[in-house]
Design a protein around this motif. Structure first.
Motif, PDB file in Angstrom:
ATOM      1  N   ALA A 265       0.941  -1.417   0.054  1.00 45.57           N
ATOM      2  CA  ALA A 265      -0.059  -0.215   0.093  1.00 45.57           C
ATOM      3  C   ALA A 265       0.911   1.246   0.060  1.00 45.57           C
ATOM      4  O   ALA A 265       0.600   1.914  -0.712  1.00 45.57           O
ATOM      5  CB  ALA A 265      -0.935   0.021   1.213  1.00 45.57           C
TER       6      ALA A 265
ATOM      7  N   GLU B 116      -6.513   7.814   2.116  1.00 43.97           N
ATOM      8  CA  GLU B 116      -6.581   6.829   1.110  1.00 43.97           C
ATOM      9  C   GLU B 116      -5.249   5.524   1.422  1.00 43.97           C
ATOM     10  O   GLU B 116      -5.546   4.736   0.955  1.00 43.97           O
ATOM     11  CB  GLU B 116      -5.910   7.517  -0.176  1.00 43.97           C
ATOM     12  CG  GLU B 116      -5.973   6.621  -1.376  1.00 43.97           C
ATOM     13  CD  GLU B 116      -5.451   7.554  -2.884  1.00 43.97           C
ATOM     14  OE1 GLU B 116      -5.065   6.892  -3.736  1.00 43.97           O
ATOM     15  OE2 GLU B 116      -5.629   8.700  -2.666  1.00 43.97           O
TER      16      GLU B 116
ATOM     17  N   ALA C  70      -6.943   3.184   3.496  1.00 46.30           N
ATOM     18  CA  ALA C  70      -7.903   2.433   2.791  1.00 46.30           C
ATOM     19  C   ALA C  70      -7.132   1.352   2.026  1.00 46.30           C
ATOM     20  O   ALA C  70      -7.605   0.192   1.713  1.00 46.30           O
ATOM     21  CB  ALA C  70      -8.915   3.255   2.165  1.00 46.30           C
ATOM     22  N   GLU C  71      -5.935   1.561   1.255  1.00 47.53           N
ATOM     23  CA  GLU C  71      -5.309   0.833   0.412  1.00 47.53           C
ATOM     24  C   GLU C  71      -4.819  -0.201   1.166  1.00 47.53           C
ATOM     25  O   GLU C  71      -4.588  -1.493   0.688  1.00 47.53           O
ATOM     26  CB  GLU C  71      -4.130   1.663  -0.350  1.00 47.53           C
ATOM     27  CG  GLU C  71      -3.487   0.892  -1.371  1.00 47.53           C
ATOM     28  CD  GLU C  71      -4.665   0.957  -2.620  1.00 47.53           C
ATOM     29  OE1 GLU C  71      -4.509  -0.035  -3.266  1.00 47.53           O
ATOM     30  OE2 GLU C  71      -5.288   2.188  -2.890  1.00 47.53           O
TER      31      GLU C  71
ATOM     32  N   ALA D 288      -5.916  -2.011   3.655  1.00 47.44           N
ATOM     33  CA  ALA D 288      -7.137  -2.841   3.944  1.00 47.44           C
ATOM     34  C   ALA D 288      -7.520  -3.714   2.763  1.00 47.44           C
ATOM     35  O   ALA D 288      -7.775  -4.720   2.677  1.00 47.44           O
ATOM     36  CB  ALA D 288      -8.283  -2.045   4.283  1.00 47.44           C
ATOM     37  N   LYS D 289      -6.934  -3.131   1.407  1.00 44.06           N
ATOM     38  CA  LYS D 289      -7.323  -3.825   0.176  1.00 44.06           C
ATOM     39  C   LYS D 289      -6.326  -4.856  -0.162  1.00 44.06           C
ATOM     40  O   LYS D 289      -6.500  -5.917  -1.070  1.00 44.06           O
ATOM     41  CB  LYS D 289      -7.225  -2.810  -0.965  1.00 44.06           C
ATOM     42  CG  LYS D 289      -8.344  -1.727  -0.775  1.00 44.06           C
ATOM     43  CD  LYS D 289      -8.275  -1.048  -2.072  1.00 44.06           C
ATOM     44  CE  LYS D 289      -9.253   0.186  -2.075  1.00 44.06           C
ATOM     45  NZ  LYS D 289      -8.729   1.203  -3.301  1.00 44.06           N
ATOM     46  N   VAL D 290      -5.069  -4.859   0.305  1.00 39.65           N
ATOM     47  CA  VAL D 290      -3.977  -5.380  -0.213  1.00 39.65           C
ATOM     48  C   VAL D 290      -3.980  -7.089   0.420  1.00 39.65           C
ATOM     49  O   VAL D 290      -4.298  -7.249   1.539  1.00 39.65           O
ATOM     50  CB  VAL D 290      -2.641  -5.069   0.279  1.00 39.65           C
ATOM     51  CG1 VAL D 290      -1.428  -5.784   0.054  1.00 39.65           C
ATOM     52  CG2 VAL D 290      -2.375  -3.763  -0.122  1.00 39.65           C
ATOM     53  N   LYS D 291      -3.940  -7.925  -0.353  1.00 39.81           N
ATOM     54  CA  LYS D 291      -3.838  -9.385   0.047  1.00 39.81           C
ATOM     55  C   LYS D 291      -2.580 -10.072  -0.053  1.00 39.81           C
ATOM     56  O   LYS D 291      -1.887  -9.511  -0.905  1.00 39.81           O
ATOM     57  CB  LYS D 291      -4.863 -10.227  -0.719  1.00 39.81           C
ATOM     58  CG  LYS D 291      -6.081  -9.577  -0.944  1.00 39.81           C
ATOM     59  CD  LYS D 291      -6.840  -9.645   0.316  1.00 39.81           C
ATOM     60  CE  LYS D 291      -8.358  -9.209   0.441  1.00 39.81           C
ATOM     61  NZ  LYS D 291      -9.152  -9.026   1.725  1.00 39.81           N
TER      62      LYS D 291
END
Length: 337
Positions: free
Chosen positions: A117, A328, A331-332, A334-337
């Motif tokens: 992120a 941002e 939030a990014e 939280a998106k990373v897998k």
């Protein structure tokens, strides 16, 4: 006649071979951590990928010892003492402002998530502002969540922490510690063993990995925070002149292996050693506690002011809407897998 042809063929092969040798780019690579540390091993793995992807046109010469102390590494790469290395932005206080966004508390529990992120936010907002000017920034990344470690007693509150002496690595945690009234000293990570073993310091702020990497057997207590008490911003970099001197084909290889690819490599390496160190700490008998809501709130109250202060400084450096960039970034993560 046949002998003359054989001689000509041999001469041609020699010239061709020397041409190939001279065309190969060799990067001098420096690490201020032991060869077994995850940052050293990931850096080597990246170099191996570079050699493979370039079909041997580029390779690394990993130096047996660092060309500079950790705080001087950025300038060492900039000035060509080494071609490739990494450093902690916070080791030179006040020099890097925008990168502090990756050092705030409660960002995330995984180095992969925060690193990837961070790289995305860096590429979008920070790289164009040129804060790392003078080097080619290959990637940025963070370590795992920061923890309070000490050899004396459980730290269950801000007041408990205030009664101890801690080594810290710089960056936002330096400012946060001052705001909390804690007794902290800015020192590079490799000095931790000596500082704790001699009693100069009672503890250190570190990710889990560091207890194992620096053999901190004197550590008896750990206090964790949701998403970490702090984080550390790293930059993985190449001498700018060396990069500019590459052929377009080789620049493309370097670029392919930079950014998220390298950030994820460093993150995955750190998560792996964090997990191994946690297992080791169990066998050491380290007493591990989670900060309660009151302790977390005490940190949050001070950090709110520091984020506002950072936003003002970042705006002066050219970053538009810093608070929006921070939102941002979170939030990014939280998106990373």
């Amino acid at each position: 006649m046949k002998l003359r042809h054989l001689f000509a063929a041999a001469l041609s092969t020699t010239v061709l071979g020397s041409g190939l040798a001279s065309a190969q780019t060799v990067f001098t690579v420096s690490s201020w951590l032991p060869p077994t540390h995850t940052l050293s091993t990931v850096q080597k793995n990246w170099c191996d990928m570079l050699e493979k992807e370039s079909a041997g046109r580029m390779k690394c010469n990993i130096l047996p010892k660092s060309v500079a102390a950790p705080p001087g590494t950025f300038d060492a790469v900039r000035d060509g003492l080494a071609d490739i290395s990494y450093t902690v932005d916070g080791y030179t206080p006040g020099r890097f402002i925008n990168t502090q966004v990756a050092e705030f508390p409660f960002l995330g529990d995984s180095s992969v998530a925060t690193s990837v992120a961070y790289q995305r936010i860096y590429s979008k907002y920070f790289a164009p502002l040129g804060e790392h000017r003078g080097v080619k920034a290959l990637a940025v990344f963070t370590h795992g969540p920061g923890i309070i470690f000490n050899s004396k007693k459980p730290v269950t509150s801000a007041a408990d922490a205030a009664g101890l002496k801690f080594r810290i690595g710089g960056g936002n945690i330096n400012e946060l510690s001052k705001a909390m009234g804690w007794n902290t000293t800015l020192k590079p990570a490799p000095e931790s063993f000596e500082l704790l073993s001699t009693g100069v310091m009672d503890g250190t702020f570190f990710p889990d990995e560091s207890v194992a990497s620096f053999k901190l057997s004197m550590v008896k207590h750990a206090t964790t925070f949701p998403g970490g008490l702090y984080n550390t911003s790293f930059v993985f970099m190449m001498n700018e002149g060396k990069y500019k001197g590459l052929s377009p084909q080789d620049k493309a290889v370097v670029d392919k292996l930079s950014g998220e690819v390298a950030a994820r490599m460093f993150g995955e390496g750190w998560d792996k050693v964090d997990a191994a160190s946690r297992d080791m700490q169990k066998s050491m008998g380290v007493a591990r506690i989670a900060a309660d809501k009151a302790f977390v709130k005490a940190v949050m109250d001070k950090q709110d002011y520091l984020e506002t202060k950072w936003a003002a400084a970042a705006q002066v450096k050219g970053l538009k809407n810093p608070k929006g960039v921070l939102a941002e970034f979170r939030a990014e993560i939280a998106k990373v897998k």
